[in-house]
Write a protein that holds these residues in place. Structure first.
Motif, PDB file in Angstrom:
ATOM      1  N   TYR A  78       1.862   6.073  -1.991  1.00 16.27           N
ATOM      2  CA  TYR A  78       2.573   7.173  -1.333  1.00 16.27           C
ATOM      3  C   TYR A  78       2.399   8.486  -2.087  1.00 16.27           C
ATOM      4  CZ  TYR A  78       6.213  10.154   0.503  1.00 16.27           C
ATOM      5  OH  TYR A  78       6.869  11.223   1.054  1.00 16.27           O
ATOM      6  N   TRP A  79       2.602   8.467  -3.388  1.00 21.53           N
ATOM      7  CA  TRP A  79       2.550   9.716  -4.165  1.00 21.53           C
ATOM      8  C   TRP A  79       1.136  10.247  -4.286  1.00 21.53           C
ATOM      9  CZ3 TRP A  79       6.604  12.335  -3.956  1.00 21.53           C
ATOM     10  CH2 TRP A  79       7.850  11.710  -3.918  1.00 21.53           C
ATOM     11  N   ALA A  80       0.151   9.363  -4.371  1.00 15.60           N
ATOM     12  CA  ALA A  80      -1.244   9.829  -4.426  1.00 15.60           C
ATOM     13  C   ALA A  80      -1.611  10.523  -3.112  1.00 15.60           C
ATOM     14  CB  ALA A  80      -2.188   8.660  -4.687  1.00 15.60           C
ATOM     15  N   VAL A  81      -1.209   9.953  -1.993  1.00 16.91           N
ATOM     16  CA  VAL A  81      -1.482  10.568  -0.686  1.00 16.91           C
ATOM     17  C   VAL A  81      -0.716  11.885  -0.567  1.00 16.91           C
ATOM     18  CG1 VAL A  81      -1.215  10.294   1.815  1.00 16.91           C
ATOM     19  CG2 VAL A  81      -2.078   8.391   0.440  1.00 16.91           C
TER      20      VAL A  81
ATOM     21  N   ALA B 274       0.844  -1.207   0.000  1.00 18.21           N
ATOM     22  CA  ALA B 274       0.000   0.000   0.000  1.00 18.21           C
ATOM     23  C   ALA B 274       0.872   1.247   0.000  1.00 18.21           C
ATOM     24  CB  ALA B 274      -0.933   0.000   1.211  1.00 18.21           C
ATOM     25  N   TYR B 275       1.935   1.219   0.764  1.00 12.33           N
ATOM     26  CA  TYR B 275       2.850   2.372   0.831  1.00 12.33           C
ATOM     27  C   TYR B 275       3.461   2.636  -0.542  1.00 12.33           C
ATOM     28  CZ  TYR B 275       6.752   5.322   2.263  1.00 12.33           C
ATOM     29  OH  TYR B 275       7.645   6.355   2.387  1.00 12.33           O
ATOM     30  N   ARG B 276       3.995   1.575  -1.161  1.00 17.39           N
ATOM     31  CA  ARG B 276       4.621   1.738  -2.483  1.00 17.39           C
ATOM     32  C   ARG B 276       3.611   2.202  -3.531  1.00 17.39           C
ATOM     33  NH1 ARG B 276       7.112  -3.026  -0.922  1.00 17.39           N
ATOM     34  NH2 ARG B 276       5.633  -4.236  -2.130  1.00 17.39           N
TER      35      ARG B 276
ATOM     36  N   VAL C 258       2.714  15.558   7.405  1.00 10.88           N
ATOM     37  CA  VAL C 258       1.358  15.002   7.410  1.00 10.88           C
ATOM     38  C   VAL C 258       1.349  13.629   6.737  1.00 10.88           C
ATOM     39  CG1 VAL C 258      -1.012  15.311   6.563  1.00 10.88           C
ATOM     40  CG2 VAL C 258       0.230  17.247   7.551  1.00 10.88           C
ATOM     41  N   VAL C 259       2.052  13.491   5.619  1.00 14.38           N
ATOM     42  CA  VAL C 259       2.095  12.201   4.921  1.00 14.38           C
ATOM     43  C   VAL C 259       2.737  11.139   5.817  1.00 14.38           C
ATOM     44  CG1 VAL C 259       3.058  10.961   2.939  1.00 14.38           C
ATOM     45  CG2 VAL C 259       2.050  13.221   2.621  1.00 14.38           C
ATOM     46  N   ALA C 260       3.785  11.516   6.534  1.00 11.63           N
ATOM     47  CA  ALA C 260       4.412  10.577   7.473  1.00 11.63           C
ATOM     48  C   ALA C 260       3.422  10.140   8.543  1.00 11.63           C
ATOM     49  CB  ALA C 260       5.643  11.215   8.108  1.00 11.63           C
TER      50      ALA C 260
END
Length: 183
Positions: A15-18, A10-12, A36-38
Motif C-alpha cells: 500500500y505505501w509503496a503504491v 499484497a495490500y498490506r 488514485v490509490v483506492a
C-alpha cells in the motif's frame, strides 16, 4: 492461500509503496493521491485472481493506468473551469516561486521534466521505485529486452538534457609566461 488472502497480503505489503509512487507522479496534488490509490486497489481486488507472485511491479502498471485516467480527468475539469471563467488566476491569486525556493537537485528534476512521459516513467521506475529491469518490464507491460532498451535510451536523453542545462565553463584565460627577459 485464497485469492482474498493473496489480495490482502499484497495490500498490506505494498500500500505505501503504491501511495508513494502515485504521490510522486501527481506532483503536489495530494488531494488526488488517495483517490488514485483506492482505484489501484479496486482494480487489484477485481483482478485478485490475476495477481502475480510478485505483485508490486504489476500494481505499478495498474497505477500508471489509473494515473493516466486521473490526469485526463483533471485536464477535463481544468478546461471546464476555464470555460466557466472561475480560474483562480482570473481572481488575481497566483503562486509565484522565487529562485531561492529551488532545491539543490532541482536541475535534475528540470532535466527530467524535459523528457517524454515514457522516458520519465522508465527512469522513475528504476530510480524511485528501485525496480529491476524484469520488474520494469512488468510495470510497463513489455518484454525485458524492450524495457532495457527504453531505459538505455531514456538515460541517454536525460544525460543530453543535463548537458544542455549545464553552464559552460569560462574559457581558460591565457596565463602570462613566468619567464622574464632580462636585458
Amino acid at each position: 492461500m485464497s485469492n482474498d488472502e493473496v489480495f490482502a497480503a499484497a495490500y498490506r505489503a505494498h500500500y505505501w509503496a503504491v501511495s508513494r509512487y502515485v504521490a510522486r507522479r501527481l506532483d503536489g496534488r495530494t488531494d488526488e493521491v488517495e483517490e488514485v490509490v483506492a482505484e489501484v486497489f479496486t482494480v487489484a481486488w477485481r483482478r485478485r485472481a490475476d495477481l502475480p507472485a510478485s505483485p508490486l511491479p504489476w500494481l505499478y502498471g495498474v497505477a500508471r493506468n489509473c494515473l493516466a485516467n486521473a490526469v485526463r480527468g483533471h485536464g477535463r475539469r481544468r478546461r471546464l473551469v476555464d470555460r466557466l471563467g472561475n480560474d483562480e488566476s482570473a481572481h488575481g491569486r497566483q503562486i509565484v516561486h522565487s529562485p531561492d525556493t529551488e532545491g539543490p537537485g532541482a536541475w535534475v528534476h528540470d532535466a527530467l521534466a524535459r523528457l517524454s512521459p515514457a522516458d520519465q516513467e522508465v527512469l522513475r521506475l528504476t530510480v524511485w521505485e528501485e525496480l529491476g529491469i524484469d520488474e520494469v518490464a512488468v510495470a510497463l507491460g513489455c518484454g525485458s529486452r524492450a524495457a532495457a532498451m527504453r531505459l538505455h535510451r531514456a538515460r541517454r536523453r536525460l544525460r543530453a538534457q543535463i548537458d544542455t542545462m549545464r553552464p559552460t565553463p569560462p574559457p581558460a584565460s591565457a596565463t602570462p609566461s613566468k619567464e622574464h627577459r632580462h636585458g
